[in-house]
Design a protein around this motif. Structure first.
Motif, PDB file in Angstrom:
ATOM      1  N   ALA A  23      -0.483 -10.822   4.178  1.00 21.88           N
ATOM      2  CA  ALA A  23      -0.595 -10.835   2.209  1.00 21.88           C
ATOM      3  C   ALA A  23      -0.426  -9.058   2.142  1.00 21.88           C
ATOM      4  CB  ALA A  23      -2.025 -11.183   2.241  1.00 21.88           C
ATOM      5  N   THR A  24      -0.597  -8.685   3.189  1.00 24.73           N
ATOM      6  CA  THR A  24      -0.540  -6.569   2.953  1.00 24.73           C
ATOM      7  C   THR A  24       0.808  -7.033   2.280  1.00 24.73           C
ATOM      8  OG1 THR A  24      -2.276  -6.764   4.510  1.00 24.73           O
ATOM      9  CG2 THR A  24      -0.941  -4.017   3.457  1.00 24.73           C
ATOM     10  N   TYR A  68       3.195  -8.367   1.573  1.00 21.50           N
ATOM     11  CA  TYR A  68       4.006  -8.804  -0.084  1.00 21.50           C
ATOM     12  C   TYR A  68       3.385  -7.673  -0.987  1.00 21.50           C
ATOM     13  CZ  TYR A  68       5.062 -13.617   0.736  1.00 21.50           C
ATOM     14  OH  TYR A  68       5.904 -15.082   0.563  1.00 21.50           O
ATOM     15  N   TYR A  69       2.365  -7.112  -0.753  1.00 20.28           N
ATOM     16  CA  TYR A  69       1.430  -6.035  -1.844  1.00 20.28           C
ATOM     17  C   TYR A  69       2.562  -4.729  -1.886  1.00 20.28           C
ATOM     18  CZ  TYR A  69      -1.173  -1.805  -3.654  1.00 20.28           C
ATOM     19  OH  TYR A  69      -2.187  -1.288  -4.303  1.00 20.28           O
ATOM     20  N   ASN A  95       5.972 -10.671  -5.992  1.00 24.05           N
ATOM     21  CA  ASN A  95       5.593 -10.163  -4.298  1.00 24.05           C
ATOM     22  C   ASN A  95       4.031 -10.038  -4.746  1.00 24.05           C
ATOM     23  OD1 ASN A  95       6.753 -10.138  -2.867  1.00 24.05           O
ATOM     24  ND2 ASN A  95       8.651  -8.320  -3.518  1.00 24.05           N
ATOM     25  N   SER A  98      -6.333  -3.347  -5.443  1.00 31.98           N
ATOM     26  CA  SER A  98      -5.605  -3.542  -5.222  1.00 31.98           C
ATOM     27  C   SER A  98      -4.213  -3.655  -6.556  1.00 31.98           C
ATOM     28  CB  SER A  98      -4.946  -4.194  -4.102  1.00 31.98           C
ATOM     29  OG  SER A  98      -5.464  -4.348  -2.269  1.00 31.98           O
ATOM     30  N   PHE A 133       1.346 -11.881  -3.116  1.00 36.12           N
ATOM     31  CA  PHE A 133      -0.650 -11.123  -2.422  1.00 36.12           C
ATOM     32  C   PHE A 133      -1.806 -11.972  -2.911  1.00 36.12           C
ATOM     33  CE2 PHE A 133      -3.381  -7.227  -3.276  1.00 36.12           C
ATOM     34  CZ  PHE A 133      -3.328  -7.127  -2.217  1.00 36.12           C
TER      35      PHE A 133
END
Length: 289
Positions: free
Chosen positions: A111-112, A114-115, A133, A154, A137
């Motif tokens: 997931a990170t 994607y961020y 993206n 985020s 996430f």
């Protein structure tokens, strides 16, 4: 994380069919860093009906594809998608929770990425890819439902960066896509946190700059016949900017940029008493620096 693979290796090696089990072969290839060969074996395994409900097969696939994605230095995003799909399948099949901790850790890592890709795309002006993206996430954050891995901080950082990216994309006019998208990004932050200082300031600047750009771009030959309408719209933009800049000031009255922004807005609105007040504050702050 590697200790879990050792446990998995032990599980496979002590089974009565370890010598013929293709999962054991895929694991040994993975442990030997033969990732492409391990991928070929695990792909073949999961094409067989006998293995399609075996949690350990998807668990191993998740690791293999994740490490291949890392080896590609993040360029082969299809590997990431496959790894995520495999780990998600683990969460669906793992009724005993045997693999929950490591699966969640891997999904958090993916997931990170994607961020990070989303923020990189903003820097590269790839705004559509950045949003795509970030949405991936957000989906994983929602899936994990982990109190220590939340979306809010985020999300604010992303939409602030996205708004600033759109605002810097061109000399904006309010009827352009970039202006509307910058405005929407800042408002998305404020919908969650109305006292976000940077979002308030940035939205105020967006409206202020739009008004100034309209004035700078005025063609007297073309616009004088509709000057009253033009002036009304320009004043409306300065008025739109004011509450956001005022909120930013209330949150941080020592910020030079904010005080200068308020002075500029009041000057444009011909409120010279308030303009003089904020100019005096600005001069005092500049002396303190």
């Amino acid at each position: 994380m590697r200790y879990v693979i050792y446990i998995l290796f032990f599980f496979l090696s002590v089974s009565s069919f370890a010598q013929t089990n293709p999962l054991s072969r895929a694991l040994k290839l993975y442990q030997g860093a033969s990732l492409e060969e391990a991928k070929a074996v695990i792909d073949s395994v999961l094409m067989q009906d006998a293995y399609q409900e075996q949690v350990v097969a998807y668990y191993l696939k998740g690791f293999i594809y994740k490490d291949l994605y890392k080896a590609s230095e993040g360029t082969n995003v299809s590997l990431r998608s496959e790894s995520i799909a495999a780990f998600v399948r683990v969460t669906e099949l793992d009724m005993d929770g045997k693999y929950t901790q490591e699966t969640q850790q891997n999904l958090k890592y993916l997931a990170t990425t994607y961020y990070n890709d989303a923020m990189r795309e903003i820097r590269l002006k790839g705004f559509s890819d950045a949003e795509a993206n970030f949405n991936e996430f957000a989906k994983l954050v929602e899936l994990l439902k982990d109190p220590s891995f939340t979306l809010s901080p985020s999300s604010d950082q992303f939409y602030l960066a996205l708004g600033l990216g759109y605002a810097d994309d061109e000399v904006l006019q309010s009827d352009t896509s970039s202006f509307r998208k910058a405005e929407a990004a800042f408002k998305k932050v404020l919908a969650r946190d109305s006292l976000n200082m940077l979002a308030n300031y940035s939205l105020g600047v967006l409206y202020y700059n739009e008004a100034v750009n309209r004035i700078d771009g005025l063609s007297f030959d073309e616009e004088l016949t509709s000057f009253d309408q033009f002036e009304d719209r320009t004043i409306s933009l300065f008025k739109d900017a004011l509450p956001y800049m005022q909120t930013a000031y209330n949150l941080n009255p020592k910020d030079v940029n904010v005080v200068e922004g308020l002075a500029g807005i009041y000057n444009s609105l011909r409120d010279f008493d308030r303009y003089d007040r904020y100019i005096a504050e600005l001069r005092a702050l500049e002396k303190e620096e």
